[in-house]
Design a protein around this motif. Structure first.
Motif, PDB file in Angstrom:
ATOM      1  N   SER A 154     -40.841 -48.849   7.735  1.00 60.34           N
ATOM      2  CA  SER A 154     -42.122 -48.175   7.562  1.00 60.34           C
ATOM      3  C   SER A 154     -42.889 -48.766   6.387  1.00 60.34           C
ATOM      4  N   VAL A 155     -44.214 -48.620   6.435  1.00 54.45           N
ATOM      5  CA  VAL A 155     -45.075 -49.178   5.397  1.00 54.45           C
ATOM      6  C   VAL A 155     -46.241 -48.230   5.175  1.00 54.45           C
ATOM      7  N   ALA A 156     -46.808 -48.252   3.974  1.00 55.83           N
ATOM      8  CA  ALA A 156     -47.959 -47.400   3.669  1.00 55.83           C
ATOM      9  C   ALA A 156     -48.923 -48.145   2.759  1.00 55.83           C
ATOM     10  N   VAL A 157     -50.207 -47.803   2.901  1.00 56.67           N
ATOM     11  CA  VAL A 157     -51.259 -48.380   2.060  1.00 56.67           C
ATOM     12  C   VAL A 157     -52.159 -47.267   1.538  1.00 56.67           C
ATOM     13  N   ARG A 158     -52.767 -47.536   0.384  1.00 57.76           N
ATOM     14  CA  ARG A 158     -53.791 -46.652  -0.174  1.00 57.76           C
ATOM     15  C   ARG A 158     -55.145 -47.283   0.095  1.00 57.76           C
ATOM     16  N   ILE A 159     -56.052 -46.475   0.591  1.00 58.09           N
ATOM     17  CA  ILE A 159     -57.398 -46.924   0.925  1.00 58.09           C
ATOM     18  C   ILE A 159     -58.374 -46.126   0.066  1.00 58.09           C
ATOM     19  N   GLU A 160     -59.327 -46.818  -0.535  1.00 54.85           N
ATOM     20  CA  GLU A 160     -60.379 -46.133  -1.294  1.00 54.85           C
ATOM     21  C   GLU A 160     -61.575 -45.921  -0.378  1.00 54.85           C
ATOM     22  N   THR A 161     -62.005 -44.659  -0.248  1.00 56.82           N
ATOM     23  CA  THR A 161     -63.173 -44.331   0.557  1.00 56.82           C
ATOM     24  C   THR A 161     -64.216 -43.672  -0.340  1.00 56.82           C
ATOM     25  N   ASP A 162     -65.399 -43.438   0.191  1.00 58.82           N
ATOM     26  CA  ASP A 162     -66.426 -42.757  -0.600  1.00 58.82           C
ATOM     27  C   ASP A 162     -66.083 -41.287  -0.827  1.00 58.82           C
ATOM     28  N   LYS A 163     -65.094 -40.761  -0.104  1.00 54.47           N
ATOM     29  CA  LYS A 163     -64.644 -39.367  -0.260  1.00 54.47           C
ATOM     30  C   LYS A 163     -63.393 -39.252  -1.122  1.00 54.47           C
ATOM     31  N   GLY A 164     -62.802 -40.381  -1.513  1.00 53.81           N
ATOM     32  CA  GLY A 164     -61.586 -40.360  -2.315  1.00 53.81           C
ATOM     33  C   GLY A 164     -60.527 -41.291  -1.744  1.00 53.81           C
ATOM     34  N   THR A 165     -59.345 -41.201  -2.298  1.00 64.99           N
ATOM     35  CA  THR A 165     -58.234 -42.063  -1.902  1.00 64.99           C
ATOM     36  C   THR A 165     -57.476 -41.446  -0.735  1.00 64.99           C
ATOM     37  N   VAL A 166     -57.139 -42.289   0.235  1.00 70.66           N
ATOM     38  CA  VAL A 166     -56.355 -41.873   1.390  1.00 70.66           C
ATOM     39  C   VAL A 166     -55.138 -42.788   1.481  1.00 70.66           C
ATOM     40  N   CYS A 167     -53.986 -42.177   1.686  1.00 71.30           N
ATOM     41  CA  CYS A 167     -52.759 -42.946   1.919  1.00 71.30           C
ATOM     42  C   CYS A 167     -52.473 -42.900   3.410  1.00 71.30           C
ATOM     43  N   ILE A 168     -52.277 -44.062   4.009  1.00 68.42           N
ATOM     44  CA  ILE A 168     -51.939 -44.151   5.423  1.00 68.42           C
ATOM     45  C   ILE A 168     -50.536 -44.740   5.527  1.00 68.42           C
ATOM     46  N   ALA A 169     -49.639 -43.981   6.150  1.00 68.51           N
ATOM     47  CA  ALA A 169     -48.260 -44.420   6.339  1.00 68.51           C
ATOM     48  C   ALA A 169     -48.010 -44.648   7.818  1.00 68.51           C
ATOM     49  N   CYS A 170     -47.434 -45.792   8.135  1.00 70.40           N
ATOM     50  CA  CYS A 170     -47.050 -46.123   9.504  1.00 70.40           C
ATOM     51  C   CYS A 170     -45.515 -46.138   9.543  1.00 70.40           C
ATOM     52  N   ILE A 171     -44.957 -45.231  10.330  1.00 68.35           N
ATOM     53  CA  ILE A 171     -43.512 -45.012  10.350  1.00 68.35           C
ATOM     54  C   ILE A 171     -42.934 -45.377  11.705  1.00 68.35           C
ATOM     55  N   TYR A 172     -41.828 -46.109  11.676  1.00 70.83           N
ATOM     56  CA  TYR A 172     -40.991 -46.212  12.859  1.00 70.83           C
ATOM     57  C   TYR A 172     -39.649 -45.605  12.480  1.00 70.83           C
ATOM     58  N   ARG A 173     -39.316 -44.469  13.087  1.00 69.96           N
ATOM     59  CA  ARG A 173     -38.047 -43.792  12.819  1.00 69.96           C
ATOM     60  C   ARG A 173     -37.109 -44.023  14.005  1.00 69.96           C
ATOM     61  N   SER A 174     -36.183 -44.932  13.832  1.00 69.11           N
ATOM     62  CA  SER A 174     -35.205 -45.222  14.874  1.00 69.11           C
ATOM     63  C   SER A 174     -34.247 -44.054  15.015  1.00 69.11           C
ATOM     64  N   GLN A 175     -33.861 -43.752  16.244  1.00 70.63           N
ATOM     65  CA  GLN A 175     -32.843 -42.723  16.466  1.00 70.63           C
ATOM     66  C   GLN A 175     -31.484 -43.179  15.955  1.00 70.63           C
ATOM     67  N   ALA A 176     -31.352 -44.459  15.681  1.00 70.21           N
ATOM     68  CA  ALA A 176     -30.070 -45.006  15.245  1.00 70.21           C
ATOM     69  C   ALA A 176     -29.951 -45.100  13.724  1.00 70.21           C
ATOM     70  N   LEU A 177     -30.895 -44.516  12.979  1.00 74.61           N
ATOM     71  CA  LEU A 177     -30.778 -44.548  11.517  1.00 74.61           C
ATOM     72  C   LEU A 177     -29.505 -43.831  11.075  1.00 74.61           C
ATOM     73  N   SER A 178     -28.906 -44.355  10.031  1.00 77.72           N
ATOM     74  CA  SER A 178     -27.783 -43.640   9.425  1.00 77.72           C
ATOM     75  C   SER A 178     -28.355 -42.425   8.695  1.00 77.72           C
ATOM     76  N   GLU A 179     -27.497 -41.506   8.325  1.00 77.85           N
ATOM     77  CA  GLU A 179     -27.966 -40.325   7.590  1.00 77.85           C
ATOM     78  C   GLU A 179     -28.616 -40.740   6.268  1.00 77.85           C
ATOM     79  N   LYS A 180     -28.025 -41.737   5.607  1.00 81.85           N
ATOM     80  CA  LYS A 180     -28.587 -42.236   4.348  1.00 81.85           C
ATOM     81  C   LYS A 180     -30.005 -42.794   4.570  1.00 81.85           C
ATOM     82  N   GLN A 181     -30.191 -43.571   5.637  1.00 81.43           N
ATOM     83  CA  GLN A 181     -31.511 -44.146   5.931  1.00 81.43           C
ATOM     84  C   GLN A 181     -32.521 -43.062   6.305  1.00 81.43           C
ATOM     85  N   ASN A 182     -32.084 -42.081   7.094  1.00 80.39           N
ATOM     86  CA  ASN A 182     -32.953 -40.963   7.467  1.00 80.39           C
ATOM     87  C   ASN A 182     -33.385 -40.194   6.215  1.00 80.39           C
TER      88      ASN A 182
END
Length: 174
Positions: A81-109
């Protein structure tokens, strides 16, 4: 993708389960006029003792290069997963793009949940948008309830799914 972007004038593109890996150069997937933030799978799935890293998973965000932006540091340890901060005229927005695999270990989850909690925490002064593939087909996102359904999932995965969807409920996300 490049044709749609040009025709529609899209500013931000998020792709979950990008299947990118270290052998795919940034130049091969770069889009002119956009900054690219990618997180390739760099860990072992299911069996942390394995030496083989799956080439699936990963996420990528493209942001038009005339928009003020930076990589979100609170999401650096999020698997796939990755995330970016975007500056807009209304303020800062964080956009996170997540891929959560069903095969993640408990530690990774748990690490992914921690990153979501950190980026959504009240001490983080920006609004947050989370998109992606959470691999939770039995969750009704409008009310956060998990429906009984996937009987082929073992208890470990049910527990991880419950913890992940509970994280969203606790943070008031839908």
């Amino acid at each position: 993708l490049k044709l749609v972007i040009k025709q529609e004038g899209i500013d931000i593109i998020c792709i979950a389960e990008s299947h990118l890996h270290a052998d795919i150069l940034e130049a091969e997937v770069q889009i002119e006029g956009y900054n690219m933030y990618r997180k390739d799978r760099d860990f072992k799935i299911n069996d942390e003792n394995s030496t083989e890293v799956s080439v699936k998973g990963g996420s990528i965000i493209y942001v038009r290069n005339n928009i003020p932006q930076e990589k979100e540091e609170l999401f650096l340890n999020a698997p796939d997963s990755v995330a970016v901060r975007i500056e807009t005229d209304k303020g800062t927005v964080c956009i996170a793009c997540i891929y959560r695999s069903q095969a993640l270990s408990e530690k990774q989850n748990n690490q992914l949940i921690k990153c979501i909690n950190d980026v959504c925490h009240e001490s983080n002064p920006c609004e947050t948008i989370i998109v992606g593939d959470f691999n939770l087909p039995d969750v009704v996102w409008s009310n956060g309830i998990s429906l009984p359904g996937s009987f082929n999932i073992d208890n470990k995965h049910l527990h991880q799914q419950a913890r992940f969807s509970q994280c969203f409920n606790d943070l008031g996300l839908s």
